[in-house]
Scaffold this motif. Structure first.
Motif, PDB file in Angstrom:
ATOM      1  N   SER A  31       0.824  -1.214   0.000  1.00  0.00           N
ATOM      2  CA  SER A  31       0.000   0.000   0.000  1.00  0.00           C
ATOM      3  C   SER A  31       0.856   1.262   0.000  1.00  0.00           C
ATOM      4  N   LEU A  32       1.945   1.245   0.759  1.00  0.00           N
ATOM      5  CA  LEU A  32       2.851   2.395   0.770  1.00  0.00           C
ATOM      6  C   LEU A  32       3.499   2.609  -0.594  1.00  0.00           C
ATOM      7  N   CYS A  33       3.887   1.531  -1.239  1.00  0.00           N
ATOM      8  CA  CYS A  33       4.470   1.651  -2.582  1.00  0.00           C
ATOM      9  C   CYS A  33       3.463   2.228  -3.573  1.00  0.00           C
ATOM     10  N   VAL A  34       2.239   1.741  -3.536  1.00  0.00           N
ATOM     11  CA  VAL A  34       1.193   2.258  -4.418  1.00  0.00           C
ATOM     12  C   VAL A  34       0.942   3.733  -4.129  1.00  0.00           C
ATOM     13  N   PHE A  35       0.890   4.100  -2.870  1.00  0.00           N
ATOM     14  CA  PHE A  35       0.671   5.494  -2.490  1.00  0.00           C
ATOM     15  C   PHE A  35       1.803   6.384  -3.004  1.00  0.00           C
ATOM     16  N   MET A  36       3.041   5.931  -2.863  1.00  0.00           N
ATOM     17  CA  MET A  36       4.168   6.735  -3.331  1.00  0.00           C
ATOM     18  C   MET A  36       4.174   6.862  -4.846  1.00  0.00           C
ATOM     19  N   CYS A  38       1.506   6.777  -6.777  1.00  0.00           N
ATOM     20  CA  CYS A  38       0.380   7.646  -7.135  1.00  0.00           C
ATOM     21  C   CYS A  38       0.700   9.119  -6.899  1.00  0.00           C
ATOM     22  N   ARG A  39       1.583   9.413  -5.955  1.00  0.00           N
ATOM     23  CA  ARG A  39       1.938  10.802  -5.648  1.00  0.00           C
ATOM     24  C   ARG A  39       2.948  11.410  -6.612  1.00  0.00           C
ATOM     25  N   GLN A  40       3.517  10.603  -7.498  1.00  0.00           N
ATOM     26  CA  GLN A  40       4.489  11.119  -8.452  1.00  0.00           C
ATOM     27  C   GLN A  40       3.794  12.065  -9.429  1.00  0.00           C
TER      28      GLN A  40
END
Length: 142
Positions: A31-36, A38-40
């Motif tokens: 989830s943290l990887c997906v969140f990071m 998505c924030r790019q």
């Protein structure tokens, strides 16, 4: 997560605590990887090719490939490692001895003649692949 779901499916089905904790940790990391990702920042310019469904398609592709890699046998990983080592030796070995920077290092330093700003024009020994670099101390005059 891929390793656990592949090799410890029996422990997952029997709801063993250690597997559930590791799966929860893996899900949190996922989830943290997906969140990071998505924030790019994303470009709004129209270019000739753009990945569709960004960022979800690349994320799914990464994790599907990780899952497929986990499914490979140990023999395949050994063969892969040996061939990667051979490839790295060839790539870096050739690159170190045939690089433009190494060839520059072998040449004796050229003395500056006059007050010319660009010694590249005067030198006949510089090939197409080589570039003249401006020394940092000569980039600005105060």
């Amino acid at each position: 997560m891929s390793y656990l779901t592949t090799y410890h499916i029996g422990a997952i089905v029997s709801l063993e605590v250690w597997v559930l904790v590791l799966l929860s940790f893996g899900l949190l990391l996922f989830s943290l990887c997906v969140f990071m990702i998505c924030r790019q920042p994303q470009t709004t310019k129209k270019v000739s090719f753009m990945v569709p469904l960004l960022p979800f398609l690349p994320i799914v592709s990464i994790f599907v490939n990780i899952y497929l890699m986990v499914q490979l046998s140990g023999d395949t990983w050994i063969r892969f490692s040996v061939w990667m080592a051979v490839g790295f030796l060839i790539y870096f070995g050739y690159g170190m001895w045939h690089s433009v920077e190494y060839q520059r290092h072998l040449q004796p330093p050229q003395k500056e003649k006059g007050n010319s700003k660009n010694n590249c024009e005067k030198s006949d020994t510089i090939t197409k692949d080589q570039e003249c670099f401006v020394l940092p101390e000569k980039t600005s005059e105060f």
